[in-house]
Design a protein around this motif. Structure first.
Motif, PDB file in Angstrom:
ATOM      1  N   MET A   8       0.830  -1.192   0.000  1.00 50.13           N
ATOM      2  CA  MET A   8       0.000   0.000   0.000  1.00 50.13           C
ATOM      3  C   MET A   8       0.871   1.251   0.000  1.00 50.13           C
ATOM      4  O   MET A   8       1.854   1.326   0.717  1.00 50.13           O
ATOM      5  CB  MET A   8      -0.873   0.051   1.250  1.00 50.13           C
ATOM      6  CG  MET A   8      -2.109  -0.768   1.240  1.00 50.13           C
ATOM      7  SD  MET A   8      -3.027  -0.470   2.763  1.00 50.13           S
ATOM      8  CE  MET A   8      -4.582  -0.100   2.093  1.00 50.13           C
ATOM      9  N   THR A   9       0.442   2.199  -0.769  1.00 49.89           N
ATOM     10  CA  THR A   9       1.161   3.470  -0.772  1.00 49.89           C
ATOM     11  C   THR A   9       0.702   4.314   0.407  1.00 49.89           C
ATOM     12  O   THR A   9      -0.289   4.007   1.074  1.00 49.89           O
ATOM     13  CB  THR A   9       0.892   4.230  -2.082  1.00 49.89           C
ATOM     14  OG1 THR A   9      -0.475   4.578  -2.131  1.00 49.89           O
ATOM     15  CG2 THR A   9       1.269   3.399  -3.299  1.00 49.89           C
ATOM     16  N   LYS A  10       1.416   5.395   0.650  1.00 46.78           N
ATOM     17  CA  LYS A  10       1.045   6.286   1.751  1.00 46.78           C
ATOM     18  C   LYS A  10      -0.341   6.888   1.516  1.00 46.78           C
ATOM     19  O   LYS A  10      -1.117   7.061   2.450  1.00 46.78           O
ATOM     20  CB  LYS A  10       2.077   7.397   1.908  1.00 46.78           C
ATOM     21  CG  LYS A  10       3.364   6.937   2.524  1.00 46.78           C
ATOM     22  CD  LYS A  10       4.306   8.096   2.755  1.00 46.78           C
ATOM     23  CE  LYS A  10       5.591   7.614   3.377  1.00 46.78           C
ATOM     24  NZ  LYS A  10       6.498   8.726   3.692  1.00 46.78           N
TER      25      LYS A  10
ATOM     26  N   GLU B 146      -2.865   5.529  -0.148  1.00 44.86           N
ATOM     27  CA  GLU B 146      -3.873   4.496   0.111  1.00 44.86           C
ATOM     28  C   GLU B 146      -4.060   4.276   1.602  1.00 44.86           C
ATOM     29  O   GLU B 146      -5.182   4.077   2.071  1.00 44.86           O
ATOM     30  CB  GLU B 146      -3.483   3.195  -0.571  1.00 44.86           C
ATOM     31  CG  GLU B 146      -3.602   3.232  -2.079  1.00 44.86           C
ATOM     32  CD  GLU B 146      -3.036   1.978  -2.734  1.00 44.86           C
ATOM     33  OE1 GLU B 146      -2.176   1.313  -2.129  1.00 44.86           O
ATOM     34  OE2 GLU B 146      -3.458   1.681  -3.866  1.00 44.86           O
ATOM     35  N   LYS B 147      -2.955   4.306   2.355  1.00 39.02           N
ATOM     36  CA  LYS B 147      -3.048   4.145   3.801  1.00 39.02           C
ATOM     37  C   LYS B 147      -3.806   5.301   4.440  1.00 39.02           C
ATOM     38  O   LYS B 147      -4.618   5.100   5.336  1.00 39.02           O
ATOM     39  CB  LYS B 147      -1.648   4.035   4.423  1.00 39.02           C
ATOM     40  CG  LYS B 147      -0.980   2.719   4.184  1.00 39.02           C
ATOM     41  CD  LYS B 147       0.380   2.672   4.867  1.00 39.02           C
ATOM     42  CE  LYS B 147       1.093   1.374   4.580  1.00 39.02           C
ATOM     43  NZ  LYS B 147       2.399   1.301   5.228  1.00 39.02           N
ATOM     44  N   ALA B 148      -3.548   6.517   3.959  1.00 38.17           N
ATOM     45  CA  ALA B 148      -4.241   7.690   4.500  1.00 38.17           C
ATOM     46  C   ALA B 148      -5.729   7.630   4.180  1.00 38.17           C
ATOM     47  O   ALA B 148      -6.568   7.941   5.038  1.00 38.17           O
ATOM     48  CB  ALA B 148      -3.625   8.962   3.930  1.00 38.17           C
TER      49      ALA B 148
ATOM     50  N   ALA C  20      -7.502   4.873   3.631  1.00 37.63           N
ATOM     51  CA  ALA C  20      -8.060   3.795   4.445  1.00 37.63           C
ATOM     52  C   ALA C  20      -8.262   4.258   5.888  1.00 37.63           C
ATOM     53  O   ALA C  20      -9.291   3.967   6.503  1.00 37.63           O
ATOM     54  CB  ALA C  20      -7.147   2.573   4.401  1.00 37.63           C
ATOM     55  N   PHE C  21      -7.286   4.981   6.420  1.00 37.95           N
ATOM     56  CA  PHE C  21      -7.379   5.502   7.791  1.00 37.95           C
ATOM     57  C   PHE C  21      -8.569   6.457   7.932  1.00 37.95           C
ATOM     58  O   PHE C  21      -9.369   6.349   8.854  1.00 37.95           O
ATOM     59  CB  PHE C  21      -6.077   6.218   8.147  1.00 37.95           C
ATOM     60  CG  PHE C  21      -6.037   6.786   9.531  1.00 37.95           C
ATOM     61  CD1 PHE C  21      -5.743   5.973  10.619  1.00 37.95           C
ATOM     62  CD2 PHE C  21      -6.306   8.132   9.763  1.00 37.95           C
ATOM     63  CE1 PHE C  21      -5.710   6.496  11.901  1.00 37.95           C
ATOM     64  CE2 PHE C  21      -6.276   8.662  11.030  1.00 37.95           C
ATOM     65  CZ  PHE C  21      -5.970   7.846  12.114  1.00 37.95           C
TER      66      PHE C  21
ATOM     67  N   GLN D 132     -11.928   4.491   7.672  1.00 32.55           N
ATOM     68  CA  GLN D 132     -12.225   3.732   8.894  1.00 32.55           C
ATOM     69  C   GLN D 132     -12.758   4.650   9.986  1.00 32.55           C
ATOM     70  O   GLN D 132     -13.716   4.311  10.679  1.00 32.55           O
ATOM     71  CB  GLN D 132     -10.982   3.004   9.381  1.00 32.55           C
ATOM     72  CG  GLN D 132     -10.582   1.846   8.509  1.00 32.55           C
ATOM     73  CD  GLN D 132      -9.232   1.258   8.889  1.00 32.55           C
ATOM     74  OE1 GLN D 132      -8.540   1.793   9.758  1.00 32.55           O
ATOM     75  NE2 GLN D 132      -8.846   0.187   8.238  1.00 32.55           N
TER      76      GLN D 132
END
Length: 59
Positions: free
Chosen positions: A1-3, A5-7, A9-10, A13
């Protein structure tokens, strides 16, 4: 996951968490208003509901 995508997703959520907490709060408020009472597990949403009402009343 790229940064990125992580941001995303965060953020997604936490958005879902707040939506779920809001829906739960409405359910607890309905139970308390109908004089059915509230269980120990529902204390956090009930406090949020009361804080919201008290916040509106004092303004």
């Amino acid at each position: 996951m790229t940064k990125k995508e992580k941001a995303i997703a965060f953020a997604w959520q936490h958005t879902l968490l707040f939506i779920a907490l809001y829906i739960m709060t409405l359910g607890i408020a309905a139970c308390v208003k109908s004089l059915l009472g509230a269980s120990v597990i529902s204390v956090l949403p009930y406090v949020f509901h009361d804080a919201g009402i008290d916040g509106m009343v004092h303004h």
